[in-house]
Design an enzyme around this catalytic site. Structure first.
Site, short mmCIF file in Angstrom:
data_model
loop_
_atom_site.label_atom_id
_atom_site.label_comp_id
_atom_site.label_asym_id
_atom_site.label_seq_id
_atom_site.Cartn_x
_atom_site.Cartn_y
_atom_site.Cartn_z
N TRP A 63 0.85 -1.18 0.00
CA TRP A 63 0.00 0.00 0.00
C TRP A 63 0.90 1.25 0.00
O TRP A 63 1.88 1.31 0.74
CB TRP A 63 -0.93 0.01 1.23
CG TRP A 63 -1.70 1.28 1.33
CD1 TRP A 63 -2.80 1.62 0.61
CD2 TRP A 63 -1.40 2.40 2.17
NE1 TRP A 63 -3.21 2.89 0.94
CE2 TRP A 63 -2.37 3.40 1.89
CE3 TRP A 63 -0.40 2.68 3.11
CZ2 TRP A 63 -2.38 4.63 2.54
CZ3 TRP A 63 -0.41 3.91 3.75
CH2 TRP A 63 -1.40 4.87 3.46
N ASP A 94 -15.42 12.67 -2.24
CA ASP A 94 -14.89 11.35 -1.87
C ASP A 94 -15.71 10.76 -0.73
O ASP A 94 -16.89 11.12 -0.51
CB ASP A 94 -13.39 11.49 -1.54
CG ASP A 94 -12.59 10.24 -1.85
OD1 ASP A 94 -12.61 9.31 -1.02
OD2 ASP A 94 -11.95 10.18 -2.93
N ASP A 95 -15.12 9.88 0.02
CA ASP A 95 -15.76 9.10 1.08
C ASP A 95 -16.47 10.00 2.10
O ASP A 95 -15.98 11.09 2.41
CB ASP A 95 -14.66 8.29 1.77
CG ASP A 95 -15.20 7.16 2.59
OD1 ASP A 95 -16.42 7.05 2.74
OD2 ASP A 95 -14.37 6.36 3.08
N ARG A 115 -9.80 -2.74 7.72
CA ARG A 115 -10.31 -1.37 7.71
C ARG A 115 -11.76 -1.35 8.23
O ARG A 115 -12.62 -0.68 7.66
CB ARG A 115 -10.24 -0.76 6.32
CG ARG A 115 -10.07 0.77 6.36
CD ARG A 115 -10.44 1.46 5.06
NE ARG A 115 -10.05 2.87 5.11
CZ ARG A 115 -10.62 3.81 4.39
NH1 ARG A 115 -11.60 3.54 3.57
NH2 ARG A 115 -10.23 5.06 4.49
N LYS A 171 -15.65 7.39 -8.75
CA LYS A 171 -14.44 6.71 -8.27
C LYS A 171 -14.91 5.42 -7.62
O LYS A 171 -15.66 5.45 -6.63
CB LYS A 171 -13.72 7.61 -7.26
CG LYS A 171 -12.43 7.01 -6.70
CD LYS A 171 -11.72 8.08 -5.87
CE LYS A 171 -10.56 7.56 -5.07
NZ LYS A 171 -10.05 8.57 -4.14
N TRP A 172 -14.52 4.28 -8.18
CA TRP A 172 -14.97 2.96 -7.71
C TRP A 172 -13.87 2.37 -6.86
O TRP A 172 -12.88 1.86 -7.36
CB TRP A 172 -15.27 2.07 -8.92
CG TRP A 172 -15.82 0.72 -8.59
CD1 TRP A 172 -15.15 -0.33 -8.04
CD2 TRP A 172 -17.16 0.26 -8.81
NE1 TRP A 172 -15.98 -1.41 -7.90
CE2 TRP A 172 -17.23 -1.08 -8.37
CE3 TRP A 172 -18.32 0.85 -9.34
CZ2 TRP A 172 -18.40 -1.84 -8.45
CZ3 TRP A 172 -19.47 0.09 -9.42
CH2 TRP A 172 -19.51 -1.23 -8.97
N ASP A 173 -14.04 2.43 -5.54
CA ASP A 173 -12.97 2.03 -4.62
C ASP A 173 -13.21 0.63 -4.07
O ASP A 173 -14.32 0.08 -4.19
CB ASP A 173 -12.91 3.06 -3.47
CG ASP A 173 -11.53 3.17 -2.85
OD1 ASP A 173 -10.70 2.28 -3.07
OD2 ASP A 173 -11.29 4.16 -2.13
N ASN A 176 -11.45 -1.23 -0.56
CA ASN A 176 -10.40 -1.02 0.43
C ASN A 176 -10.06 -2.21 1.31
O ASN A 176 -9.53 -2.04 2.40
CB ASN A 176 -10.77 0.17 1.33
CG ASN A 176 -10.43 1.48 0.64
OD1 ASN A 176 -9.32 1.63 0.15
ND2 ASN A 176 -11.37 2.39 0.58
N CYS A 196 -10.09 2.16 -8.21
CA CYS A 196 -9.21 2.43 -7.08
C CYS A 196 -9.32 1.23 -6.16
O CYS A 196 -10.37 0.59 -6.09
CB CYS A 196 -9.68 3.71 -6.37
SG CYS A 196 -8.80 4.11 -4.86
N ASP A 208 -2.29 5.65 -3.08
CA ASP A 208 -2.68 6.66 -2.08
C ASP A 208 -1.50 7.53 -1.70
O ASP A 208 -1.65 8.45 -0.90
CB ASP A 208 -3.23 5.96 -0.83
CG ASP A 208 -4.70 5.60 -1.01
OD1 ASP A 208 -5.33 6.10 -1.95
OD2 ASP A 208 -5.20 4.79 -0.20
#
Ligand code: GLA
Length: 722
Positions: free
Chosen positions: A196, A363-364, A440, A473-475, A477, A523, A545
């Site tokens: 990461w 974003d988030d 996370r 934005k397709w994340d 995590n 992402c 990131d």
């Protein structure tokens, strides 16, 4: 015509490359040649003499030992003891195979791969696909090998299709996308490991006797190893050597292996990782492997990269934005993290508009009750209290300022603290009777289940239709531990990882085709799933990131070996940098971020007037030049791994313009001026660089002098042909 069949040999070629497959005396497919263009009627396999520990067959023409021959698609426990590309279990327990040539077909164009991303052809392309049918009648299995060759790319696209032609079910244990046996020689290989925030660093090693390679086991292509390997002559460099780039169009667990036994030909394979993989195939069913793209360059690594860039940019990426320069964006993540309200967002948008930015990305933190990373994934409903109104009204206010509006999602995930989890705890990937492990603070949605996929397609689509959203934005995590689905019977649990990825592809196909005007960026905690599979659905990727300009020199350098820079999301962020604490100049951050799909990621309302002036100049410079960043030919000039300096350039297709970038990762006191030799220009043409005029020849052979000092540690020169 790129495919010819003559004298039991298939010759796949274009003007500069040949790939030759021979049908052996015993009807095995031999991997005879892959390299610079040859006359295929002049090359024939030389059958080796008897080697005692190999199995042999006595036949006309002498002893026949498959284990010493270059095989096209080797299978388990055949007379070839080297690594198999195919392994399976059949009900009889006789899990040894000998696939023999049966038939072939030359198809004009390139058929799609059912449910999988792949390179495609467009009408007008000079392209053919060879399908070779092989079968083991005893086992009741047919394997069809597919090869596509384009006239204008030095690349072969390969995959295989396994068909159960018997009466009983079989279980595939391993089905590689590509297997290649290279002639004896001294080779090296390069791969792109990382973690990461430090993705795609470079690892280079000599190929030696034994098994070497890399693989992933976390359900994704991953930060740890990109699904890409360079294999080539020892000593290969940017402009020297026979170089093969092997790229797997797949986003799940992958495996890249090189096996050398004694002095026998090195074997290279790539495909789905056999780790925890199996696939049940009922009579009449077919399993399709992902596609591998193998490019060939006779002139070193740089040309290999440019082939990938052109092929992936124009025949893998799809949609409206494929050929369009990308909008300059501002993303609020590093500017605000979860801590925002409407005023704070609009303040950023106001400043963005003044600078000339074109897209505002929220974003988030805009949905459910999400004010940190512990809740609400799955609840894709706007938090109107936090946003000070609906998403639609926020988008309108952003649009009124002259900016497009974009939104972050993480649709493959679910938080335990979410309405979705409370309603459907069984939708999270977990093992019966065990509390699932968190990463996370979140769990993974079970995309093998059609009802989960339908729900996500509906909820994401509702959000996209409910407001003027022009970017997503397709994340993603977290990685997948405890691969298990209660929707699959025990004998099919080995299908989980692959079915998960097929589920992701299904959802992406449905959403991206329903919203063709939206620009999608993938992402995965940065570059956790930066692979060609994702590029098929989303033409750009947030590749790390880590926004530190110096770190980015390494990460973007690694990316440039296979991925077109138009697909590389790169942002200017605040200093001290949030990942490294390093302070770099705004100019340096701009130079590095303008090497890709450019944007900003900081609170613009906190930026000084002088800095805004610099940003305004950066945005206008980028807008003027982004066409060439989008589709120019890319040349790496100085490697950050070999010097303190990085330099690279873009050259327009007609060689009339170029951009030269330079950035110093570190400075020593009293450096002497350096010379950078350019590439890709027209030698006879005159160009202006920095107000001086030179021939392309001089710029490429002698180069340009750069006096590097603390005030000149980065620049972008525009090079104009006269
Ligand atoms: C990941 C992404 C970041 C940001 C955060 C939000 O880490 O890579 O860019 O979107 O998620 O949670």
């Amino acid at each position: 015509m790129p495919v010819v069949f003559q004298n039991r040999k298939f010759h796949l070629y274009n003007g500069s490359m040949s790939y030759v497959i021979e049908i052996s005396r015993d009807n095995d497919l031999l991997n005879v040649y892959f390299g610079k263009y040859v006359d295929s009627d002049e090359i024939n396999t030389v059958y080796p003499g008897n080697r005692s520990w190999q199995c042999y067959k006595s036949m006309e023409g002498g002893c026949y030992q498959l284990g010493l021959l270059p095989c096209e698609y080797p299978t388990a426990a055949s007379p070839d003891f080297r690594a198999p590309a195919f392994e399976a279990e059949v009900p009889s327990g006789v899990n040894t195979f000998q696939f023999k040539y049966k038939d072939y077909e030359i198809i004009s164009g390139k058929p799609a791969l059912e449910g999988l991303p792949a390179v495609y052809a467009e009408s007008g392309d000079s392209v053919q696909t060879l399908k070779i049918i092989t079968a083991d009648e005893y086992a009741g299995i047919e394997i069809d090998l597919f090869y596509t060759v384009f006239d204008r790319f030095n690349a072969v696209c390969r995959h295989s299709e396994i068909k159960n032609i018997g009466k009983d079910g079989i279980k595939i244990k391993n089905a590689q996308s590509v297997s290649l046996d290279f002639p004896n020689g001294a080779y090296e290989y390069i791969h792109f490991p990382g973690d990461w925030a430090r993705e795609k660093h470079i690892s280079r090693a000599a190929v030696t006797v034994g098994t070497q390679g890399f693989e992933t086991r976390c359900g994704a292509s991953s930060h740890a190893e990109n699904p890409f390997m360079i294999f080539g002559d020892r000593g290969m460099n940017e402009n020297y050597g026979n170089v093969y780039g092997i790229s797997l169009i797949y986003s799940g667990n992958h495996s890249f292996k090189i096996e050398c036994i004694s002095d026998i030909l090195p074997r290279v394979q790539a495909g789905i990782n056999p780790f925890m993989f199996s696939y049940c195939l009922a009579p009449g069913e077919t399993f399709v492997t992902p596609e591998a793209v193998i490019t060939y360059s006779a002139n070193g690594i740089g040309e290999m990269s440019r082939t990938f860039h052109r092929l992936y940019r124009t025949r893998l990426c799809r949609g409206k934005y494929r050929d369009l320069p990308r909008p300059v964006l501002v993303n609020n993540w590093e500017g605000t993290y979860f801590n925002f309200d409407r005023k704070r967002l609009l303040d950023i948008a106001d400043e963005a508009a003044k600078i000339g930015i074109e897209l505002f990305v929220l974003d988030d933190g805009w949905f459910g009750r999400r004010n940190d990373d512990r809740s609400s994934l799955g609840d894709w409903f706007a938090n109107e209290e936090k946003l000070g109104g609906s998403l639609g009204s926020l988008a309108e206010e952003i649009n009124r300022r002259g900016l497009k509006f974009g939104l972050w999602f993480e649709p493959e995930m679910i938080s335990e603290d979410s309405a979705l989890y409370r309603a459907h705890p069984d939708w999270a990937v977990s093992v019966p009777g065990k509390k699932p492990l968190l990463s996370r603070s979140q769990l993974v949605l079970d995309y093998t289940k059609p009802q989960v996929r339908d729900y996500i397609v509906k909820t994401v689509s509702d959000v996209l239709s409910g407001a003027n959203i022009e970017y997503v934005k397709w994340d993603k995590n977290r990685m997948i531990s405890e691969p298990y689905s209660d929707s699959l019977p025990p004998e099919r649990q080995g299908e989980f990882y692959h079915r998960y990825i097929l589920g992701v592809y299904d959802v992406l196909e449905r959403i991206t085709s329903a919203f063709p005007d939206v620009l999608f960026e993938s992402c995965s905690g940065g570059g956790g799933r930066n692979d060609p599979g994702m590029l098929y659905y989303m033409p750009q990727t947030w590749i790390s990131d880590d926004t530190d300009a110096v770190e980015r020199l390494y990460i973007q350098y690694g990316s440039s070996f296979v991925y077109p820079m138009s697909s590389v999301g790169a942002h200017v962020s605040a200093v001290p940098n949030h990942q490294t604490g390093r302070i770099t100049s705004l100019s340096m951050r701009g130079t590095v971020a303008m090497n890709g799909a450019f944007g900003y990621e900081l609170d613009l309302a906190k930026v000084s007037g002088d800095e805004k002036e610099t940003m305004r100049a950066q945005v206008s410079f980028y807008k003027k030049n982004r066409g060439i960043v989008n589709d120019g030919d890319y040349y790496r000039l100085l490697s950050p791994y070999e010097t303190d300096y990085s330099a690279w350039m873009y050259v327009s297709g007609d060689q009339s313009r170029a951009l030269l970038y330079f950035a110093a990762a570190a400075l020593t006191p009293n450096p002497i001026p350096i010379r950078i030799k350019l590439q890709g220009l027209d030698g006879d043409r005159l160009y202006t660089v920095n107000h001086e005029t030179y021939t392309g020849r001089t710029l490429m052979n002698y180069g340009v002098y750069v006096a590097v000092n603390p005030w000149n540690n980065n620049f972008i020169y525009e090079i104009e042909g006269l």
